[in-house]
Motif scaffolding. Sequence first.
Motif, short mmCIF file in Angstrom:
data_model
loop_
_atom_site.label_atom_id
_atom_site.label_comp_id
_atom_site.label_asym_id
_atom_site.label_seq_id
_atom_site.Cartn_x
_atom_site.Cartn_y
_atom_site.Cartn_z
N LEU A 209 0.87 -1.17 0.00
CA LEU A 209 0.00 0.00 0.00
C LEU A 209 0.91 1.22 0.00
O LEU A 209 1.74 1.38 0.90
CB LEU A 209 -0.92 0.02 1.22
N ASN A 210 0.75 2.06 -1.01
CA ASN A 210 1.62 3.22 -1.17
C ASN A 210 0.82 4.50 -1.18
O ASN A 210 -0.18 4.61 -1.89
CB ASN A 210 2.41 3.12 -2.48
N MET A 211 1.30 5.49 -0.41
CA MET A 211 0.60 6.76 -0.30
C MET A 211 1.55 7.90 -0.59
O MET A 211 2.69 7.90 -0.11
CB MET A 211 0.02 6.92 1.11
N LEU A 212 1.07 8.88 -1.35
CA LEU A 212 1.85 10.08 -1.62
C LEU A 212 1.03 11.29 -1.21
O LEU A 212 -0.14 11.40 -1.57
CB LEU A 212 2.23 10.18 -3.10
N ALA A 213 1.64 12.18 -0.46
CA ALA A 213 0.92 13.36 0.02
C ALA A 213 1.92 14.48 0.25
O ALA A 213 3.04 14.44 -0.25
CB ALA A 213 0.17 13.01 1.31
N SER A 214 1.52 15.47 1.00
CA SER A 214 2.40 16.58 1.37
C SER A 214 2.84 16.40 2.82
O SER A 214 2.13 15.81 3.63
CB SER A 214 1.63 17.90 1.21
N MET A 215 4.01 16.94 3.14
CA MET A 215 4.51 16.83 4.51
C MET A 215 3.54 17.45 5.52
O MET A 215 3.50 17.05 6.68
CB MET A 215 5.88 17.47 4.62
N LYS A 216 2.77 18.42 5.07
CA LYS A 216 1.82 19.04 6.00
C LYS A 216 0.74 18.07 6.43
O LYS A 216 0.07 18.29 7.45
CB LYS A 216 1.19 20.28 5.36
N ASP A 217 0.56 17.00 5.68
CA ASP A 217 -0.47 16.01 6.00
C ASP A 217 0.10 14.77 6.67
O ASP A 217 -0.57 13.74 6.74
CB ASP A 217 -1.21 15.59 4.72
N ILE A 218 1.31 14.86 7.18
CA ILE A 218 1.98 13.68 7.70
C ILE A 218 1.22 13.03 8.84
O ILE A 218 1.22 11.80 8.98
CB ILE A 218 3.43 14.01 8.14
N GLY A 219 0.54 13.82 9.65
CA GLY A 219 -0.21 13.24 10.77
C GLY A 219 -1.30 12.30 10.30
O GLY A 219 -1.41 11.16 10.77
#
Length: 311
Positions: A209-219
Motif C-alpha cells: 500500500l503506497n501513499m503520496l501526500a504533502s509533509m503538512k499532511d503527515i499526521g
Amino acid sequence: MVKWGSSAAALALMCVAVPLAAKDTPKGEAAAASPGLPPAMVALEKSLHPQSGDVRIPEAKAVLHLGDRYYFLPAAEAKRVLVEAWHNPPETGDGVLGLVLAKDTTIFDNVWGAVISYEDTGHVDDADARSQDYGTVLKGMQDGTEQQNADRKQAGYPAMHLVGWAQPPSYDGVNHSLIWARELAVEGDPANGLNYDVRLLGRTGVLSLNMLASMKDIGDVRSAAQSFGRSVSFEPGGGYSDFNASTDKAAEYGLAGLVAGGVAVGVAKKVGLLAIFLKFGKVILLGVAAFGAAAWGAVRKFFGRKDEETI
C-alpha cells in the motif's frame, strides 16, 4: 486542450481485487459541487462503487479490514481513476489491485490515496530485522536520486532530492508489516512531498500500500499507514508462518531490500520509487506501485511534471 492530473507509472503484475462482505459507502457530493470539473470527470465520480468493510484481495490471499474509516475502489475503477481522472499513462494501471481513500473524500479532494499491489516475490526473511542498516540504504537512495537530476534538468524537469526519512523503517514482527516514509523536495516547490510505504509480508509475496501526500499532511497519513499495517489478514495457507522452505521459493532480498527498492529489487534491479528515468517525455517510476494522492495538482508537483501541457 489542457491536460490535468498526476503523472506516475509503476511496474507490477496484473491482478484483480474483489470485495468480500463489503458494503456500499455513502458518497459525498464534492465532485458534483466542485466548480471547474469537466462533465466527464463528474460522470466518472458518480459511476464509482466505493466499498467499506472487509475487502478480499484474491491474488494475495489477503483481506483488507477497512471498517468504516476508509473505502475501497476495485481494480477496474482504480485504473480509471489513475488514468482518466489523475491522467496517468495507461500502463499505470498494470498491477493495480485497488485504491483506498479516507471516508468522506472523493477522488478529486486534496488528500492521500493508497494504491494496492501485490508481488509474488518469494518469502522475505525477517530473521535479521533488528540488524538492518537503513542508514546505508538511505544514503544509497539519496545518491541514486542525485545521479538522476542531470537527466531530469536536461529534459526540462526540476531537480528532486530525497531529504531523508519522514519515518524511519520500522518492522512489526507480530503483523509482519514494514512501514517507512520518505520526505522529497523538488526545486522551486515550497512544500516538500511525503511518500509513505506499507508492506505486508505473506507466505510467498508482499502486499503493498503506497501513499503520496504533502509533509503538512503527515499526521493523517501516518495514522492511516499504521492502521493499514494492522488491518490486513492473510487467508489460511497464505500467511507468513505458512512458509515451507522445502516447497516455497525465497526472495532474493530481505527487509532492507524492500526499503531500497521494494519488490522491484528482484525484478528490475533498480533503486525503486526514486529511480526516476525520463523517457519519451514521461516520468516512469521503476519499482512497486507508488502512486499519488487524489490531489492531482500536488502529485504533479512532487514528480516534477510541467504544470500544464497544451495541445
